[in-house]
Each structure stands twice: as structure tokens, then as C-alpha cells.
Design a protein around this motif. Sequence first.
Motif, PDB file in Angstrom:
ATOM      1  N   GLN A 120      77.602  78.682  62.560  1.00  0.00           N
ATOM      2  CA  GLN A 120      77.725  76.505  62.555  1.00  0.00           C
ATOM      3  C   GLN A 120      76.639  75.929  61.599  1.00  0.00           C
ATOM      4  N   ALA A 121      76.503  76.814  60.498  1.00  0.00           N
ATOM      5  CA  ALA A 121      75.035  76.148  59.621  1.00  0.00           C
ATOM      6  C   ALA A 121      76.414  76.132  58.140  1.00  0.00           C
ATOM      7  N   TYR A 122      77.166  76.554  58.627  1.00  0.00           N
ATOM      8  CA  TYR A 122      78.145  76.660  57.429  1.00  0.00           C
ATOM      9  C   TYR A 122      78.656  74.823  56.791  1.00  0.00           C
ATOM     10  N   ASN A 123      78.897  74.217  57.296  1.00  0.00           N
ATOM     11  CA  ASN A 123      78.449  73.408  56.604  1.00  0.00           C
ATOM     12  C   ASN A 123      78.158  72.259  56.329  1.00  0.00           C
ATOM     13  N   GLY A 124      76.783  72.705  57.228  1.00  0.00           N
ATOM     14  CA  GLY A 124      75.230  71.889  56.259  1.00  0.00           C
ATOM     15  C   GLY A 124      75.285  72.687  55.010  1.00  0.00           C
ATOM     16  N   CYS A 125      75.135  73.870  54.701  1.00  0.00           N
ATOM     17  CA  CYS A 125      74.881  74.663  54.087  1.00  0.00           C
ATOM     18  C   CYS A 125      75.896  74.415  52.929  1.00  0.00           C
ATOM     19  N   LEU A 126      77.127  74.480  53.395  1.00  0.00           N
ATOM     20  CA  LEU A 126      77.904  73.470  51.897  1.00  0.00           C
ATOM     21  C   LEU A 126      77.944  72.060  51.728  1.00  0.00           C
ATOM     22  N   SER A 127      77.895  71.203  52.192  1.00  0.00           N
ATOM     23  CA  SER A 127      77.609  69.958  52.114  1.00  0.00           C
ATOM     24  C   SER A 127      76.164  69.984  51.199  1.00  0.00           C
ATOM     25  N   ILE A 128      75.298  70.346  51.172  1.00  0.00           N
ATOM     26  CA  ILE A 128      74.045  70.298  50.615  1.00  0.00           C
ATOM     27  C   ILE A 128      74.060  70.722  49.684  1.00  0.00           C
ATOM     28  N   LEU A 129      74.549  71.934  49.287  1.00  0.00           N
ATOM     29  CA  LEU A 129      74.781  72.653  48.188  1.00  0.00           C
ATOM     30  C   LEU A 129      75.851  72.220  46.849  1.00  0.00           C
ATOM     31  N   LYS A 130      77.007  71.260  48.340  1.00  0.00           N
ATOM     32  CA  LYS A 130      78.116  70.382  46.803  1.00  0.00           C
ATOM     33  C   LYS A 130      77.754  69.461  46.455  1.00  0.00           C
ATOM     34  N   LEU A 131      76.534  68.828  46.623  1.00  0.00           N
ATOM     35  CA  LEU A 131      75.540  67.533  45.687  1.00  0.00           C
ATOM     36  C   LEU A 131      75.452  68.135  44.762  1.00  0.00           C
ATOM     37  N   THR A 132      75.577  69.289  44.067  1.00  0.00           N
ATOM     38  CA  THR A 132      75.726  69.209  42.669  1.00  0.00           C
ATOM     39  C   THR A 132      76.834  68.523  42.261  1.00  0.00           C
ATOM     40  N   ASP A 133      77.795  68.482  43.085  1.00  0.00           N
ATOM     41  CA  ASP A 133      78.429  67.260  42.614  1.00  0.00           C
ATOM     42  C   ASP A 133      78.745  66.087  41.949  1.00  0.00           C
ATOM     43  N   LYS A 134      77.767  65.530  42.005  1.00  0.00           N
ATOM     44  CA  LYS A 134      77.366  63.709  42.275  1.00  0.00           C
ATOM     45  C   LYS A 134      76.023  63.987  41.403  1.00  0.00           C
ATOM     46  N   TYR A 135      75.042  64.424  41.578  1.00  0.00           N
ATOM     47  CA  TYR A 135      73.760  65.086  41.483  1.00  0.00           C
ATOM     48  C   TYR A 135      73.981  66.208  40.232  1.00  0.00           C
ATOM     49  N   THR A 136      72.629  65.977  39.640  1.00  0.00           N
ATOM     50  CA  THR A 136      72.285  67.820  38.911  1.00  0.00           C
ATOM     51  C   THR A 136      72.025  68.516  39.541  1.00  0.00           C
ATOM     52  N   GLU A 137      72.141  70.096  39.300  1.00  0.00           N
ATOM     53  CA  GLU A 137      71.049  70.697  40.045  1.00  0.00           C
ATOM     54  C   GLU A 137      69.471  71.074  39.996  1.00  0.00           C
ATOM     55  N   ALA A 138      69.200  70.224  38.403  1.00  0.00           N
ATOM     56  CA  ALA A 138      67.555  70.181  38.593  1.00  0.00           C
ATOM     57  C   ALA A 138      67.301  68.815  39.593  1.00  0.00           C
ATOM     58  N   GLU A 139      68.205  67.395  40.156  1.00  0.00           N
ATOM     59  CA  GLU A 139      67.877  66.941  40.815  1.00  0.00           C
ATOM     60  C   GLU A 139      68.101  67.095  41.323  1.00  0.00           C
ATOM     61  N   LEU A 140      68.496  68.615  42.200  1.00  0.00           N
ATOM     62  CA  LEU A 140      69.197  68.902  43.878  1.00  0.00           C
ATOM     63  C   LEU A 140      68.071  69.825  43.884  1.00  0.00           C
ATOM     64  N   GLU A 141      67.394  70.569  43.368  1.00  0.00           N
ATOM     65  CA  GLU A 141      66.106  71.788  43.184  1.00  0.00           C
ATOM     66  C   GLU A 141      64.633  70.618  43.144  1.00  0.00           C
ATOM     67  N   ALA A 142      64.542  69.851  42.679  1.00  0.00           N
ATOM     68  CA  ALA A 142      63.339  68.232  43.126  1.00  0.00           C
ATOM     69  C   ALA A 142      63.384  68.507  44.357  1.00  0.00           C
ATOM     70  N   THR A 143      65.099  67.328  45.003  1.00  0.00           N
ATOM     71  CA  THR A 143      64.692  67.103  46.256  1.00  0.00           C
ATOM     72  C   THR A 143      64.228  68.091  47.197  1.00  0.00           C
ATOM     73  N   CYS A 144      64.850  69.515  47.066  1.00  0.00           N
ATOM     74  CA  CYS A 144      64.604  70.716  48.101  1.00  0.00           C
ATOM     75  C   CYS A 144      63.634  71.065  48.231  1.00  0.00           C
ATOM     76  N   GLN A 145      62.316  70.919  46.703  1.00  0.00           N
ATOM     77  CA  GLN A 145      60.893  70.788  47.099  1.00  0.00           C
ATOM     78  C   GLN A 145      60.497  70.550  47.875  1.00  0.00           C
ATOM     79  N   GLN A 146      60.662  68.463  47.406  1.00  0.00           N
ATOM     80  CA  GLN A 146      60.337  67.708  48.224  1.00  0.00           C
ATOM     81  C   GLN A 146      60.516  67.444  49.864  1.00  0.00           C
ATOM     82  N   ALA A 147      61.669  67.645  50.043  1.00  0.00           N
ATOM     83  CA  ALA A 147      61.881  67.734  51.050  1.00  0.00           C
ATOM     84  C   ALA A 147      61.174  68.695  52.090  1.00  0.00           C
TER      85      ALA A 147
END
Length: 198
Positions: A120-147
Motif C-alpha cells: 500500500q506504500a508503493y505508489n507513494g514511494c514511487l511518486s516521491i522518487l519520481k519527482l526527480t524526473d522534474k526536479y534535481t536529486e539535490a532539490e528532492l533531498e533538501a525537501t525531504c530534510q525540510q519535511a
Amino acid sequence: MPKDAYEYGVWKTARIQYNYHISVGKIYYSVPHQYIKKDIRLRITQNRIEVFFDHQRICCHRRRYGRPGQYVTIEDHMPPNHRQAGEWNRQRFVNWAKKIGPHTMTVIERLLDKYRVEQQAYNGCLSILKLTDKYTEAELEATCQQALNIIHVPMYKNIKRMIEVKTTSKQAITNTNPVDDQQDHAFLRGWEYYKERD
């Protein structure tokens, strides 16, 4: 004679949500996924949870007590993509997130731990990781830290909203037109221009 003694039951109406479970006493019981978004009737007794659709019983669970938040899931109730996850599993998501950064990995691990049924978590995990299609990995990592600083288990909608706000603000600053030095100044003339001419 019936095998089990008759039990007094309480009837309730509910709608099956996308995770194909219904909540009774903060414990979640699965319903065949074909009934997602359908209105069903529940008969709740001391020992059973019975689910009816169109006056027909579609499933029955032994009622559980104890830890709130636990899931009682029958595999046949799961959608095919959950039963046949195939190459998708916890380790693959964690390894993918680890390559992005430690905070992204923590977000994914906590999201996987949130669900009794891991799929049940797979769709959410995939959606988060696929954000790197639009944003950089550094931007995703910084956002996860903030969250993680404000939410114990950030969901996809939290991460998506935060990364959109951050990048939109950054673009607004970058796109601000610099002052054109050749246009934004007064024309200054020396005293010779203004002196009386003979």
C-alpha cells in the motif's frame, strides 16, 4: 442448527476507500478491491465483521482487538498490482532513495513502515522518487530534510507541495529582471553644457 450462536449486531453504512479497507474500532479490515468507492453495509458483532453489498455478503472477518492501526488483509482482496508487485519491494525503494540521500531514504523507510500491508506504500514511494524526473536529486533531498523537521512521516502530497513552493520561489528570484544600467540612470551633463555661450 447453525454452527455459531446468534450474535447481536450493529449495522453501519460505509464507503470503500482506495486502500480497500474499512475501519472498525481503529482496526482496518480488507474488502474485495472491486468494491472501491462503493457504499456497503457493515454488520458488526462482538466476534465478527460482515460486509454486505446489494444485500449480499461479500466478505467476513473475525473481529480483532488490541493495537489500533493494525490491518487485517485477505490476499484475494488485493488488486492484481498489489499481489503481483514483482520487481517492486522494500529493498529496491530503499536502495533507490539511498542514492539520492539519507533524508530521502528516511522518508521512504518511514512511509513503508506506516502500512501493515507494505504494498500500500508503493505508489507513494514511487511518486516521491519520481519527482526527480522534474526536479534535481539535490532539490528532492533538501525537501525531504525540510519535511522531516516538521512531519514524522511525510507523504507524497507533503513533499510535492514543499518542493513546488521552494522551486517556484527560487525561479521568481532568478527571473527578476536585472536593472539595465544603460536605461536606468539620469543623463548627467557637465557644467560646460550649461554655461552661457557667446
